[in-house]
Design an enzyme around this catalytic site. Structure first.
Site, short mmCIF file in Angstrom:
data_model
loop_
_atom_site.label_atom_id
_atom_site.label_comp_id
_atom_site.label_asym_id
_atom_site.label_seq_id
_atom_site.Cartn_x
_atom_site.Cartn_y
_atom_site.Cartn_z
N ARG A 169 55.73 -74.32 2.42
CA ARG A 169 56.10 -74.94 1.14
C ARG A 169 54.88 -75.35 0.33
O ARG A 169 54.94 -75.45 -0.90
CB ARG A 169 56.97 -76.19 1.39
N LYS A 184 45.68 -79.67 7.56
CA LYS A 184 45.69 -80.36 8.83
C LYS A 184 47.12 -80.42 9.36
O LYS A 184 47.95 -81.16 8.82
CB LYS A 184 45.16 -81.79 8.70
N PRO A 185 47.43 -79.63 10.39
CA PRO A 185 48.78 -79.72 10.98
C PRO A 185 48.90 -80.95 11.86
O PRO A 185 47.89 -81.51 12.31
CB PRO A 185 48.88 -78.43 11.80
N GLY A 238 55.29 -86.73 5.22
CA GLY A 238 55.27 -87.63 6.36
C GLY A 238 55.81 -88.99 6.00
O GLY A 238 56.63 -89.13 5.09
N SER A 239 55.33 -90.00 6.68
CA SER A 239 55.87 -91.35 6.51
C SER A 239 55.41 -91.98 5.21
O SER A 239 54.33 -91.66 4.68
CB SER A 239 55.45 -92.24 7.69
N GLU A 260 55.79 -86.22 -0.21
CA GLU A 260 57.17 -86.08 0.25
C GLU A 260 57.30 -86.97 1.47
O GLU A 260 56.83 -86.63 2.55
CB GLU A 260 57.48 -84.61 0.57
N ARG A 288 70.80 -81.29 11.85
CA ARG A 288 69.68 -80.36 11.67
C ARG A 288 68.43 -80.97 12.29
O ARG A 288 68.07 -82.11 12.02
CB ARG A 288 69.46 -80.10 10.17
N SER A 451 68.27 -77.80 1.18
CA SER A 451 66.97 -77.11 1.17
C SER A 451 67.12 -75.66 0.74
O SER A 451 67.95 -74.93 1.28
CB SER A 451 66.34 -77.17 2.56
#
Length: 491
Positions: A169, A184-185, A238-239, A260, A288, A451
């Site tokens: 995305r 950075k994963p 993330g948070s 997001e 999900r 989505s």
């Protein structure tokens, strides 16, 4: 599929950093373990990047930026299209690796591959549709020209719950727009992204356009890169707490940011709803990814006249799900990501019951190895209960009741978050009123799935800002230049 079989997609020398097209160890040689959440076993080790590595990755992105920005849009789009084809050809293998490191059932992992790949296809088509404006100035005497330019080197930080799709995305619109990037994963799930980086290289993405730095030293990487004025854009999923910190760090360099963040999605069921459809939608919206999704239905607000029937139907469906290792046949619900997640989810359930909620099914963690929680349905949940205030991130459906439309909307909006919401009603006028009244970036009307790569994904309030996907998604990676052109009248 065994660990060995799934890991064949990721050669040993690719369990490393990707900087400037080269797979390399971290500057200090450190590595970290990636574990299987189904049993805690070690899958493999991956290079653990340092701040020095982050700077090297940004160096590579900066060096590649001018050439990539000058690459014709059609060529950028063709890279994405080839990446889409390659990813879909290897969907089963990528899904198996994703299931191994993250825990989701294989069917869900395959679904994520298809969804994530769709961003490559969508933005392959959008790359050639970047356009500006030509117009006459209202007062005459000049023309107004606007042109779009890539924003420049980006930092992407992606979460563990959708280790492929949350990357595509961001990568796809950046590639289409002509931006380079450092990604950075999440340290829990770096393997899928490393495989994806290899696929993009095979598809023809030039060295240095995408640089990947797995690390357990997250703060070192983000603070180092955000302090560098060559970085022009940050996109984070993330948070909310971490998002706020990244926004703060972006201020000195005035970096563009897309956030997001967390969610607390209400699922509204009105008295005229098709209950069969509502229960089907609830299963999708709630289950999900085992409920570990920012779009997950978090609060079920059901009209009092249908609440009992809806609750019993949902409990029957949830109670029939099979819990187990994601790669095993017949499994519907995999493990949560770690022991901390199990403790958080079961703690919310216990507190809700203490507040007066009734348990219809589930409610407990599995004993033994792995991080499993039973699919759970609660009814008579107090509006003030913590489970209605916080993001659950697990397979738990708390049901409360309402009496009027205005009450339902007010309670749905009674949260700091504003990402996703769901509404079930057969009344067209009501559906329009409620959709307009809900303070959320997305509304699922009589559907539990919002989505879509062709739609703008994102929220408001504490759920962040910016949009990913849709026609809007590429705008996050473009700057606008206005050119004033005097055009004197002819003699």
């Amino acid at each position: 599929m065994s660990h060995t079989d799934a890991l064949q997609l990721l050669p040993t020398d690719h369990r490393a950093l990707l900087v400037g097209g080269q797979w390399r160890p971290s500057a200090d040689g450190a590595r970290f373990e990636v574990t299987d959440p189904a049993d805690g076993s070690v899958v493999c080790e991956v290079a653990d990047g340092t701040a020095e590595d982050a700077t090297a990755a940004l160096d590579a992105a900066v060096a590649a930026q001018p050439g990539w920005a000058a690459t014709p849009p059609r060529e950028r789009g063709e890279v994405l299209r080839r990446a889409f084809d390659l990813l879909m050809e290897r969907a089963d293998e990528v899904a198996a690796l994703m299931s191994l490191e993250m825990g989701k059932p294989l069917a869900e992992a395959r679904g994520e591959v298809a969804y994530g790949a769709e961003f490559f296809r969508w933005f392959a088509e959008e790359a050639v549709r970047i356009h500006g404006l030509w117009m006459q100035a209202p007062a005459g005497g000049s023309r107004i020209l606007t042109m779009k330019k890539p924003v420049g080197p980006c930092l992407f930080i992606t979460p563990w719950n959708f280790p492929l799709a949350m990357g595509t995305r961001k990568i796809a619109p950046a590639v289409a727009a002509g931006c380079t990037m450092v990604l950075k994963p999440a340290s829990q799930t770096p393997l899928t992204m490393l495989v994806l980086a290899g696929i993009l290289a095979e598809a023809g993405l030039p060295d240095g356009v995408l640089n990947v730095v797995p690390t357990t030293r997250d703060a070192d990487l983000s603070t180092t890169l955000q302090a560098d004025d060559r970085l022009r854009k940050v996109s984070f999923t993330g948070s909310t707490a971490v998002g706020r910190k990244l926004v703060e760090q972006s201020a000195p360099g005035l970096q563009r940011v897309s956030m997001e963040l967390g969610g607390n999605a209400p699922f509204l069921v009105f008295e005229d709803a098709d209950l069969d459809a509502a229960v089907d939608g609830a299963m999708v919206a709630k289950m999900r990814n085992m409920g570990e999704a920012c779009t997950s239905a978090n609060r079920f607000l059901v009209h009092s006249s249908v609440a009992e029937e809806f609750g019993s139907r949902l409990a029957e469906r949830m109670g029939a799900l099979t819990v187990g290792r994601g790669q095993d046949d017949g499994v519907d619900v995999g493990p949560l990501i770690d022991a901390k997640a199990v403790e958080s989810v079961t703690g919310l359930v216990e507190e809700a019951v203490a507040d007066g909620a009734r348990l219809l099914t589930g409610g407990a963690a599995h004993e033994g190895a792995g991080h499993f929680v039973e699919p759970t349905v609660l009814v008579d949940v107090a509006a003030s209960s913590r489970i209605n205030r916080e993001e659950i991130f697990g397979p738990v459906a708390p049901i409360s009741t309402f009496e009027t439309e205005s009450e339902a909307v007010a309670r749905a909006n009674d949260t700091e978050y504003g990402l996703t919401s769901y509404v079930y009603t057969r009344d067209l006028a009501r559906s329009i009123r409620v959709a307009e009244g809900l303070a959320f970036g997305m509304v699922g009307l009589n559907t539990g799935l919002v989505s879509n790569a062709a739609a703008p994904f994102g929220g408001m309030k504490a759920s962040g800002f910016g949009r990913e996907g849709g026609f809007e998604g590429i705008e996050e990676y473009l700057e606008t230049t206005y050119v004033a052109l005097p055009v004197p009248a002819a003699d």
